[in-house]
Write an enzyme that holds these catalytic residues in place. Structure first.
Site, short mmCIF file in Angstrom:
data_model
loop_
_atom_site.label_atom_id
_atom_site.label_comp_id
_atom_site.label_asym_id
_atom_site.label_seq_id
_atom_site.Cartn_x
_atom_site.Cartn_y
_atom_site.Cartn_z
N LYS A 254 -9.43 -7.39 -6.38
CA LYS A 254 -8.12 -7.99 -6.15
C LYS A 254 -7.88 -8.33 -4.69
CE LYS A 254 -4.26 -6.60 -8.96
NZ LYS A 254 -3.31 -5.56 -9.29
N ARG A 255 -8.50 -7.53 -3.84
CA ARG A 255 -8.23 -7.66 -2.41
C ARG A 255 -9.06 -8.76 -1.75
NH1 ARG A 255 -7.72 -2.49 -3.68
NH2 ARG A 255 -9.96 -2.25 -3.60
#
Ligand code: GLU
Length: 486
Positions: A254-255
């Site tokens: 996600k990052r």
């Protein structure tokens, strides 16, 4: 319209993740190919994590990709559409509870009053005896249950005997012995449905025919099949697709940049290129070695028999190439419309430029761009003075004894051009090359350095035409001064 109905059911807990986009795309393309219906259903029951801005950000991602839904919740000015609403799970709680309690009435689920301590003790016993978890309330008599009144309880599904087999369109035949699965909770102590019940009730009531989703849900699918059967709904076909991996072969975090689909928009990629690339991460076209597909071509060719079960890594180099191919498929007008805001954002003043000039600029760059944002580095020298020259080409082309002489000759050749067009300038250079016996490259590179400050960029004669004769001569003069100063 065929009876195919498939859906994407994301939890809007952030932005549209690349992995979710892949699942949505496969559903969408499949629905379009089959003439079926594609449904967007928001699994927004996790109220604390769901914020309206997340919903909008996610839907914006779908919109950008051209993944349009036939049925789904309201978004922006669009009202909710479809006959099977509501399309937000949070608004379907009553249906989930009703269906969960129906299972209790039909003896397919039961109220379980085990306390926290009892559950822990039973789990420990099950672990020691290497068997699945049992609740003593599974076999309680109606009187025993009635005697508990309103005491805190959950509702557990009564896992039937036998085995559960799924003919998965991607994974093939997968099977589990039911005794390996605990009687799982379907309604929590506060009465809320848990995910397995909610998703099956929604899929069943929305008459979903194909559940196409990530293979992280494969183990859940056994529970879902049991619930479909118990609830008496038609069983959909399942297809569990591999996740998208990053370049290192790990789940796309996600990052990471690019996890948010809209990062690609900001970085100058075209939605049709991203769709094309993501489709290739899990689908092998019938035509060998063909990789380039427009969205329409994808819809026409996309069949599940060519979906694969091994996870593909995201390969940025390949995606850059593919994006470049899609850029070259744009008309010059389309490209100019797309790059205008990018050039403006870079601070370039387009105000004084005519539309034909700008179109020529776009046409010149179209063949070389990997991303739309590359246009800035390819054209900055048109909009600003050259304040420095790249070191490497200076060394190669200007730190030569005859460099100044050559620059002077090039300037003279330029001066002589009356027809200041690509062809006119090229003819003058060809003539000079012939006279001096030098290869064209020896003439082109020092010129490019003077006009752009760089060693690579758009075609020299085209960019010289666009810069204009006067500006070119001015830059050549400055280049010559620089050469002399070395
Ligand atoms: N909300 C689930 C997820 O985002 C989807 C479940 C499903 O597709 O059945 O993973």
């Amino acid at each position: 319209m065929s009876t195919v109905r498939c859906r994407i059911a994301p939890s809007p807990s952030g932005f549209l993740h690349l992995g979710t986009a892949k699942m949505a795309l496969f559903n969408h393309l499949f629905a379009r190919k089959m003439g079926g219906t594609f449904i967007l259903r928001l699994e927004d029951t996790d109220a604390a994590r769901t914020e309206e801005e997340f919903v909008s950000a996610m839907c914006e991602g779908f919109k950008w990709l051209g993944i349009d839904w036939d049925e789904g919740p309201a978004f922006g000015d669009e009202p909710e559409k479809g006959d099977y609403g509501p399309y937000r799970q949070s608004q379907r709680r009553d249906l989930h509870v009703r269906e969960g309690l129906r299972l209790v009435e039909e003896g397919k689920a039961y109220k379980c009053f085990l306390t926290r301590e009892e559950i822990a003790a039973e789990r420990e016993a099950a672990r020691r005896e290497n068997r699945s978890f049992h609740s003593k309330w599974r076999d309680a008599s109606p009187d025993e249950v009635a005697a508990m009144g309103d005491a805190p309880h959950v509702v557990r599904f009564r896992v039937p005997e036998g085995a559960t087999v799924i003919e998965d369109l991607v994974q093939g035949t997968v099977r589990t012995e039911n005794r390996e699965i605990d009687d799982f909770v379907i309604l929590k102590p506060n009465g809320d449905p848990i995910f397995h019940l909610a998703v099956v009730v929604d899929d069943g009531m929305m008459k979903i025919t194909h559940v196409i989703r990530g293979d992280d849900h494969l183990t859940n699918a056994f529970r879902h099949v049991m619930l479909f059967n118990a609830l008496g709904y038609d069983l959909p076909r399942f297809a569990h697709l591999p996740m998208v991996l990053d370049e290192a072969g790990k789940k796309y975090s996600k990052r990471m940049r690019g996890a948010n689909v809209l990062d690609w928009r900001d970085d100058g990629y075209l939605p049709q290129a991203l769709i094309n690339y993501v489709a290739l991460l899990g689908w092998t076209p019938e035509e060998e070695n063909r990789e380039l597909f427009t969205p329409e071509e994808l819809q026409a060719h996309f069949t599940p028999d060519r979906w694969g079960k091994s996870a593909a890594r995201f390969d940025l180099k390949k995606f850059n190439w593919l994006n470049g191919q899609h850029i070259r498929m744009l008309s010059v007008e389309e490209l100019l419309d797309l790059v205008t805001p990018i050039l403006e954002k870079a601070g370039f003043d387009l105000g004084g430029r005519s539309r034909p000039w700008l179109l020529q600029l776009a046409a010149m760059c179209r063949e070389k761009l990997h991303t739309l944002n590359d246009i800035v580095a390819q054209t900055d020298f048109f909009f600003q003075d050259i304040t420095e020259y790249e070191e490497k080409p200076v060394k190669k082309h200007w730190r030569k004894d005859d460099a100044a002489e050559r620059m002077a000759r090039l300037m003279a050749a330029m001066e002589s051009v009356n027809d200041w067009t690509h062809d006119g300038i090229k003819a003058a250079y060809a003539k000079l090359a012939e006279e001096t016996g030098e290869g064209l490259g020896k003439l082109v590179h020092p010129t490019r350095l003077a006009l752009t400050g760089k060693s690579v960029g758009p075609g020299l004669f085209e960019l010289a035409e666009l810069l204009g004769k006067e500006e070119c001569l001015k830059r050549m003069r400055a280049g010559l001064e620089y050469v002399k100063s070395l």
